[in-house]
Write an enzyme that holds these catalytic residues in place. Structure first.
Site, PDB file in Angstrom:
ATOM      1  N   ARG A  11       5.750 -12.952   9.121  1.00 12.20           N
ATOM      2  CA  ARG A  11       6.399 -11.713   8.757  1.00 12.20           C
ATOM      3  C   ARG A  11       7.761 -11.624   9.435  1.00 12.20           C
ATOM      4  NH1 ARG A  11       2.773  -7.824   8.920  1.00 12.20           N
ATOM      5  NH2 ARG A  11       4.169  -6.092   9.213  1.00 12.20           N
TER       6      ARG A  11
ATOM      7  N   GLU B  24       0.865  -1.175   0.000  1.00  7.44           N
ATOM      8  CA  GLU B  24       0.000   0.000   0.000  1.00  7.44           C
ATOM      9  C   GLU B  24       0.907   1.232   0.000  1.00  7.44           C
ATOM     10  OE1 GLU B  24      -2.721   0.423   3.292  1.00  7.44           O
ATOM     11  OE2 GLU B  24      -3.554   2.257   2.417  1.00  7.44           O
TER      12      GLU B  24
ATOM     13  N   LYS C 205       4.766   0.144   9.591  1.00  6.20           N
ATOM     14  CA  LYS C 205       4.720   1.450   8.931  1.00  6.20           C
ATOM     15  C   LYS C 205       4.209   2.524   9.885  1.00  6.20           C
ATOM     16  CE  LYS C 205       3.137   0.040   4.822  1.00  6.20           C
ATOM     17  NZ  LYS C 205       2.447   0.061   3.553  1.00  6.20           N
TER      18      LYS C 205
HETATM   19  P1  ATP Z   1       3.017  -2.640   8.051  1.00  2.00           P
HETATM   20  O1  ATP Z   1       2.576  -3.729   8.962  1.00  2.00           O
HETATM   21  O2  ATP Z   1       4.461  -2.281   8.184  1.00  2.00           O
HETATM   22  O3  ATP Z   1       2.138  -1.452   8.065  1.00  2.00           O
HETATM   23  P2  ATP Z   1       1.715  -3.663   5.773  1.00  2.00           P
HETATM   24  O4  ATP Z   1       1.526  -5.112   5.807  1.00  2.00           O
HETATM   25  O5  ATP Z   1       0.546  -2.821   6.061  1.00  2.00           O
HETATM   26  O6  ATP Z   1       2.977  -3.281   6.606  1.00  2.00           O
HETATM   27  P3  ATP Z   1       1.763  -3.456   2.976  1.00  2.00           P
HETATM   28  O7  ATP Z   1       2.147  -2.297   2.158  1.00  2.00           O
HETATM   29  O8  ATP Z   1       0.358  -3.854   2.982  1.00  2.00           O
HETATM   30  O9  ATP Z   1       2.285  -3.169   4.414  1.00  2.00           O
HETATM   31  O10 ATP Z   1       2.687  -4.697   2.636  1.00  2.00           O
HETATM   32  C1  ATP Z   1       2.915  -5.189   1.356  1.00  2.00           C
HETATM   33  C2  ATP Z   1       3.345  -6.611   1.429  1.00  2.00           C
HETATM   34  O11 ATP Z   1       4.495  -6.753   2.233  1.00  2.00           O
HETATM   35  C3  ATP Z   1       2.268  -7.460   2.047  1.00  2.00           C
HETATM   36  O12 ATP Z   1       2.114  -8.637   1.288  1.00  2.00           O
HETATM   37  C4  ATP Z   1       2.770  -7.768   3.413  1.00  2.00           C
HETATM   38  O13 ATP Z   1       2.319  -8.985   3.846  1.00  2.00           O
HETATM   39  C5  ATP Z   1       4.286  -7.737   3.209  1.00  2.00           C
HETATM   40  N1  ATP Z   1       4.955  -7.354   4.448  1.00  2.00           N
HETATM   41  C6  ATP Z   1       4.761  -6.248   5.179  1.00  2.00           C
HETATM   42  N2  ATP Z   1       5.513  -6.269   6.303  1.00  2.00           N
HETATM   43  C7  ATP Z   1       6.204  -7.433   6.275  1.00  2.00           C
HETATM   44  C8  ATP Z   1       7.148  -8.057   7.153  1.00  2.00           C
HETATM   45  N3  ATP Z   1       7.538  -7.482   8.288  1.00  2.00           N
HETATM   46  N4  ATP Z   1       7.641  -9.264   6.798  1.00  2.00           N
HETATM   47  C9  ATP Z   1       7.267  -9.846   5.659  1.00  2.00           C
HETATM   48  N5  ATP Z   1       6.389  -9.323   4.793  1.00  2.00           N
HETATM   49  C10 ATP Z   1       5.850  -8.127   5.086  1.00  2.00           C
HETATM   50 MG    MG Z   2      -1.261  -3.758   4.683  1.00  5.38          MG
END
Ligand code: ATP
Ligand code: MG
Length: 563
Positions: free
Chosen positions: A263, A37, A273
């Protein structure tokens, strides 16, 4: 003929894919996507997902799309899109012409929602947010059905169209899937599919005022892009039945399959984030690309290589259970990579003047110094040697304790690539009593680094010629937090910030070969660590280096002591 894919060690996701290929589940196709996102910069956790999705596509001759999952206008921006694109490219991955935006699917998603309404599988609910929360039930108690649940298809269609036509205020109506308010899985209790948000979207402007929720948009975006394996993190496990429910209800064919993995959690930093935004907004760091940040932009600026990050992602592998990975592992990956590729140079971070009394005043010798001890292909440079040098303050002690082997009164050491010098006397500041100059003599017979009479020295220290050296600012970065898990216990994570996360040294002296070091270039400063020319603040007027990582894991000792 059976194909084998042995280029990569297996894991449970690759096992699933190989099984699917065997059974021809997706007609032999492998199509993945990385769906960030655009509401922040990518961090090292995202890198794990990038490496996994793009790595799998490459391994099995498939494709991986880059999809901006931009279905929530709040907080999303083109700046973030640009940063994401830059970072995935920098990591070394290529999506060819498959750059997609979920916002491109808004019309199609709207049509799917109309279909669900037509089938009696979605309804407009006019409960307030509080009422809805309150009627959702708990883990142990079922939810209550909304009084609007049995609105007619006609009424639902009318209301939903009017929601789109901006007739209603935010929070007055939502579209919900009609599933099961008594489901043990709370996600399945008539989840919201669309809500009204009167915010301008960075791409679609004010065209829409209703926005699809993640669960609805995500599975259908996957379907529209013909994704076969939709890999996401474990927190979406409970959402998988809903992912499948939408695809089932809409009777689409060739359904993508959601697979969850753990993750990345990394010690001594935060990978959320929301927390990273907080660090930026509160000014705790200088921005998303601050070298202290675990963002790819920050790590790049600090001197990390994409190779080191990819290697790290390989080594941690993928699993189904959450764990906290030790920051030392990441640091080691970068150390190993830079050890191979970084030219060695001499830099004195905290200079102490050394005058070699028996060296001719106006003499200068050029020492030929190889850039790498094991790799002669990296060539060499000339380091000028003269009567007045700088050495590290740390390398001299007037009253050395037993185990101090470096320079001290009467003691002899080797200068890297050159002569032995012996300390004769010191000059002190009359007021502060601080040592401001050390006087030595050199042995002209030791030019080769060895004494013809076979006498040995206990230390070799680095140096620069005072008149020839160039000034620089060096930023010593260390871990951002001083505890392994800054979020533990729910306390304010800012309390655990490492006060020594950044130390700025001005007045450092570097060997002259670094005069034209280009922004982003990386070096090993002998005996000190790996450093990189700051690509943002460095200029023709000030040369600024960032410490990427020290030569050894200085935290291992601290951790041991703490026990
Ligand atoms: P955050 O938890 O940091 O806000 P998010 O999951 O909301 O991250 P996205 O932009 O939706 O962030 O993430 C894009 C992709 O990256 C998703 O498929 C998510 O599962 C993966 N991702 C995000 N954080 C991690 C992590 N710490 N380890 C592995 N994959 C991750
Ligand atoms: Mg997300």
């Amino acid at each position: 003929m059976a194909q084998t894919y042995s280029a990569h060690p297996s894991d449970f996701i690759r096992d699933i894919i190989e099984e699917d290929l065997k059974t021809n589940k997706h007609q032999g196709r492998v199509a993945t996507r990385f769906p960030p996102e655009p509401n922040g910069y990518l961090h090292i956790g995202h890198a794990k997902s990038v490496c996994l999705n793009f790595g799998i596509a490459a391994q099995y001759g498939g494709t991986c799309n880059l999809r901006l999952d931009d279905t929530d206008p709040s907080g999303e921006s083109q700046e973030y899109v640009d940063a994401i694109i830059r970072d995935v490219k920098w990591l070394g991955f290529d999506w060819a012409d498959r750059l997609y935006h979920a916002s491109d699917y808004y019309e199609q998603l709207y049509q799917y929602a109309l279909q669900l309404i037509g089938m009696g599988k979605a309804y407009v609910c006019s409960l307030s947010a509080d009422e809805m929360r309150e009627s959702r039930g708990t883990l142990t108690a079922p939810g209550r059905e909304s009084p609007y649940r049995n609105r007619s298809v006609t009424e639902n269609l009318d209301l939903f169209e009017r929601m789109r036509a901006r007739e209603f205020e935010e929070g007055t109506h939502v579209l919900r899937a009609k599933i099961d308010m008594a489901s043990p899985n709370i996600t399945m209790r008539d989840p919201v599919i669309y809500r009204i948000k009167k915010e301008t979207h960075y791409r679609t402007g004010d065209k829409w005022c209703i926005y699809p929720m993640y669960d609805f948009a995500h599975c259908l975006s996957d379907f529209l892009e013909k994704i076969t394996h939709s890999i996401c993190t474990l927190e979406f496990e409970n959402n998988r039945p809903l992912y499948d429910w939408f695809l089932e209800a809409l009777k689409v064919e060739n359904r993508p399959q959601q697979i969850e993995f753990a993750r990345l959690n990394l010690s001594f930093t935060v990978l959320s984030k929301r927390k990273l935004i907080e660090l930026v907004e509160k000014g705790i760091v200088g921005g998303w690309d601050d070298p202290q940040m675990p963002t790819l932009a920050g790590m790049r600026r600090r001197g990390f290589t994409p190779e080191a990050i990819r290697d790290f992602c390989e080594r941690i592998g993928v699993a189904k259970n959450d764990s906290l990975i030790d920051m030392a592992l990441l640091e080691n990956c970068v150390r190993e990579d830079l050890n191979e590729r970084a030219p060695r140079v001499m830099a004195v971070l905290r200079p102490l003047r050394v005058v070699i009394d028996n060296y001719p005043e106006d003499q200068v010798e050029d020492f030929d110094c190889p850039y790498h001890p094991q790799n002669s292909e990296m060539g060499s440079r000339k380091a000028p040697f003269s009567r007045t040098l700088y050495i590290e303050q740390d390398d001299f002690l007037e009253h050395p304790p037993k185990k101090f082997f470096r320079l001290a009164p009467g003691r002899e050491v080797r200068l890297r690539y050159g002569y032995f010098i012996r300390c004769i006397s010191v000059v002190k500041d009359p007021d502060t009593k601080e040592i401001i100059e050390v006087h030595c003599t050199y042995d002209p017979e030791t030019r080769s680094g060895f004494a013809p009479d076979g006498r040995k020295v206990d230390a070799t220290i680095h140096w620069v010629s005072a008149a020839h050296s160039i000034p620089a600012e060096v930023r010593l970065y260390d871990r951002l937090f001083c505890v392994a898990d800054p979020l533990e216990g729910g306390a304010d994570f800012a309390e655990h910030l490492n006060p020594k996360a950044l130390e700025i040294l001005r007045g450092c002296r570097l060997e002259p070969s670094l005069t034209d070091a280009v922004p982003g270039s990386r070096f090993q400063f002998e005996r000190t660590g790996y450093f990189c020319v700051d690509a943002v603040d460095s200029s023709d007027n000030v040369l600024i280096f960032n410490r990427t990582v020290t030569l050894r894991d200085s935290w291992a000792k601290i951790a041991k002591k703490g026990k």
